[in-house]
Design an enzyme around this catalytic site. Structure first.
Site, PDB file in Angstrom:
ATOM      1  N   THR A   1       0.849  -1.191   0.000  1.00  0.00           N
ATOM      2  CA  THR A   1       0.000   0.000   0.000  1.00  0.00           C
ATOM      3  C   THR A   1       0.884   1.239   0.000  1.00  0.00           C
ATOM      4  O   THR A   1       1.994   1.201   0.525  1.00  0.00           O
ATOM      5  CB  THR A   1      -0.826  -0.034   1.308  1.00  0.00           C
ATOM      6  OG1 THR A   1      -1.706  -1.142   1.237  1.00  0.00           O
ATOM      7  CG2 THR A   1      -1.607   1.234   1.536  1.00  0.00           C
TER       8      THR A   1
ATOM      9  N   ARG B   1     -13.923  -7.521  -0.916  1.00  0.00           N
ATOM     10  CA  ARG B   1     -13.221  -7.297   0.360  1.00  0.00           C
ATOM     11  C   ARG B   1     -12.704  -5.849   0.411  1.00  0.00           C
ATOM     12  O   ARG B   1     -12.113  -5.353  -0.535  1.00  0.00           O
ATOM     13  CB  ARG B   1     -12.068  -8.276   0.486  1.00  0.00           C
ATOM     14  CG  ARG B   1     -11.206  -8.110   1.744  1.00  0.00           C
ATOM     15  CD  ARG B   1     -10.003  -7.227   1.521  1.00  0.00           C
ATOM     16  NE  ARG B   1      -9.074  -7.238   2.639  1.00  0.00           N
ATOM     17  CZ  ARG B   1      -8.030  -6.417   2.768  1.00  0.00           C
ATOM     18  NH1 ARG B   1      -7.800  -5.505   1.846  1.00  0.00           N
ATOM     19  NH2 ARG B   1      -7.240  -6.491   3.800  1.00  0.00           N
ATOM     20  N   VAL B   2     -12.940  -5.183   1.526  1.00  0.00           N
ATOM     21  CA  VAL B   2     -12.407  -3.832   1.726  1.00  0.00           C
ATOM     22  C   VAL B   2     -11.499  -3.870   2.947  1.00  0.00           C
ATOM     23  O   VAL B   2     -11.872  -4.426   3.987  1.00  0.00           O
ATOM     24  CB  VAL B   2     -13.558  -2.819   1.938  1.00  0.00           C
ATOM     25  CG1 VAL B   2     -12.998  -1.442   2.294  1.00  0.00           C
ATOM     26  CG2 VAL B   2     -14.440  -2.739   0.695  1.00  0.00           C
ATOM     27  N   GLY B   3     -10.301  -3.301   2.815  1.00  0.00           N
ATOM     28  CA  GLY B   3      -9.352  -3.306   3.923  1.00  0.00           C
ATOM     29  C   GLY B   3      -9.429  -2.042   4.756  1.00  0.00           C
ATOM     30  O   GLY B   3     -10.453  -1.348   4.774  1.00  0.00           O
ATOM     31  N   ASP B   4      -8.334  -1.739   5.423  1.00  0.00           N
ATOM     32  CA  ASP B   4      -8.294  -0.604   6.353  1.00  0.00           C
ATOM     33  C   ASP B   4      -8.164   0.743   5.653  1.00  0.00           C
ATOM     34  O   ASP B   4      -8.574   1.773   6.190  1.00  0.00           O
ATOM     35  CB  ASP B   4      -7.107  -0.773   7.313  1.00  0.00           C
ATOM     36  CG  ASP B   4      -5.779  -0.885   6.562  1.00  0.00           C
ATOM     37  OD1 ASP B   4      -5.714  -1.641   5.572  1.00  0.00           O
ATOM     38  OD2 ASP B   4      -4.821  -0.204   6.953  1.00  0.00           O
TER      39      ASP B   4
ATOM     40  N   THR C   1       0.031   1.031   6.608  1.00  0.00           N
ATOM     41  CA  THR C   1       0.134  -0.100   5.692  1.00  0.00           C
ATOM     42  C   THR C   1       0.176  -1.354   6.550  1.00  0.00           C
ATOM     43  O   THR C   1       0.532  -1.292   7.724  1.00  0.00           O
ATOM     44  CB  THR C   1       1.400  -0.001   4.812  1.00  0.00           C
ATOM     45  OG1 THR C   1       1.485  -1.169   3.987  1.00  0.00           O
ATOM     46  CG2 THR C   1       2.667   0.107   5.642  1.00  0.00           C
ATOM     47  N   GLY C   2      -0.195  -2.470   5.972  1.00  0.00           N
ATOM     48  CA  GLY C   2      -0.151  -3.697   6.758  1.00  0.00           C
ATOM     49  C   GLY C   2      -1.408  -4.509   6.570  1.00  0.00           C
ATOM     50  O   GLY C   2      -2.181  -4.275   5.630  1.00  0.00           O
TER      51      GLY C   2
ATOM     52  N   GLY D   1      -4.830  -5.302   6.654  1.00  0.00           N
ATOM     53  CA  GLY D   1      -5.958  -4.394   6.810  1.00  0.00           C
ATOM     54  C   GLY D   1      -6.968  -4.820   7.855  1.00  0.00           C
ATOM     55  O   GLY D   1      -7.501  -3.985   8.585  1.00  0.00           O
TER      56      GLY D   1
HETATM   57  N1  GLY Z   1      -3.484  -2.314   4.196  1.00  0.00           N
HETATM   58  C1  GLY Z   1      -4.084  -2.585   2.976  1.00  0.00           C
HETATM   59  C2  GLY Z   1      -5.104  -3.626   3.035  1.00  0.00           C
HETATM   60  O1  GLY Z   1      -5.048  -4.530   3.868  1.00  0.00           O
HETATM   61  O2  GLY Z   1      -6.002  -3.565   2.242  1.00  0.00           O
END
Ligand code: GLY
Length: 293
Positions: A173, A201-204, A223-224, A226
């Site tokens: 990211t 799927r939606v991350g952080d 980043t990481g 999510g």
């Molecule tokens: N940090 C990005 C994700 O997990 O989507």
């Protein structure tokens, strides 16, 4: 206030690919950000440089879903309470600019899926396929190696992929945090998410308070993994800590929490006094910095 900016391009257990090239893109992104006048312009310009580079998991070169598509998430948030985000956006070159358009042209904060893509087209962002031949080849290889088999892999295979993600722990990211000459500050994050994520799927990243956050005390981009960052709302934690701690100390305290929960991530930030910071629980994260003393 002295203008300054910090940019990340993801992190992970160990770097894949040349760290020198990665560093030069992040340095170029930070330099590009310095050409912006406001903090919003600064983070947007910086993120564009990384979105355009196929080495990173944002826009061009974004990782693919289980179905072989790119679903892009991005968020922009400011210290004075403005916010725009998109999730599951498809076929767009600059997701961060679509997030900015959501912030500036609508009364909403977050647009998702086909609505986000339609909004992008209506606002002049043309159709653009961010998939690179390298990512498509890797997707095919993963499908083969993980014995996903069919043309359109089934969701049930996701359980297998959880182990693969744990093994490799790689996140690319990108994000930027900046403060401008008038003391305005902002954070921006843009990502394709994680390899082989389930469609939808939606991350952080586009979730305010998770992978992107700003309040009156500071702004962060993460980043990481999510799901972990989202579950613990590390973004909100970090900027709230900036109420009483300098940026670097606030980020380190947040990362101690992440480590305690076994979550691999990295966070960059800026506080209201213009102090920049970066901390990580992941093994490695590179940053580009410009303008700081
Ligand atoms: N940090 C990005 C994700 O997990 O989507």
């Amino acid at each position: 206030m002295r203008k300054s900016i910090i940019v990340h391009g993801g992190g992970g257990r160990a770097p894949t690919g040349p760290t020198g090239e990665r560093q030069s893109v992040l340095d170029r992104a930070a330099a590009a950000g310095m050409r912006g006048r406001t903090a919003v312009e600064m983070v947007e310009l910086a993120v564009h440089v990384v979105e355009d580079h196929p080495m990173f998991d944002s826009a061009t070169g974004a990782v693919l879903t289980l179905d072989g598509e790119c679903e892009l998430d991005a968020c922009l948030m400011t210290g004075d309470g403005r916010l725009g985000a998109v999730a599951g956006l498809t076929r767009t070159r600059y997701p961060i600019s679509v997030a900015r358009a959501v912030m500036e042209k609508t009364d909403h904060h977050l647009l998702v899926g086909s609505g986000a893509t339609r909004f992008a087209r209506l606002n002049g962002f043309p159709d653009y396929d961010p998939r690179t031949p390298e990512r498509v080849a890797y997707w095919k290889r993963l499908r083969r190696d993980l014995r996903l088999g069919t043309d359109r892999p089934d969701f049930r295979f996701w359980k297998k992929l959880r182990f693969w993600h744990r093994k490799y722990g790689l996140f690319e990211t990108c994000g930027a945090c900046a403060i401008d000459a008038r003391g305005g500050f902002a954070a921006a994050t843009s990502t394709g998410g994680i390899w082989m994520k389930l469609p939808g799927r939606v991350g952080d990243t586009p979730v305010p308070g998770a992978g992107t956050c700003a309040n009156a005390f500071g702004a962060i981009s993460a980043t990481g993994h999510g799901e972990g960052v989202m579950r613990h709302a590390f973004g909100r934690t970090a900027v709230e800590l900036m109420r009483r701690l300098p940026c670097q100390e606030a980020l380190e305290a947040t990362i101690r929490l992440a480590s305690k929960h076994g979550i691999e991530c990295g966070i960059i930030g800026v506080d209201r006094r213009g102090r920049l910071g970066a901390a990580k629980s992941a093994g490695w994260m590179q940053v580009g910095i410009a303008g700081a003393r």
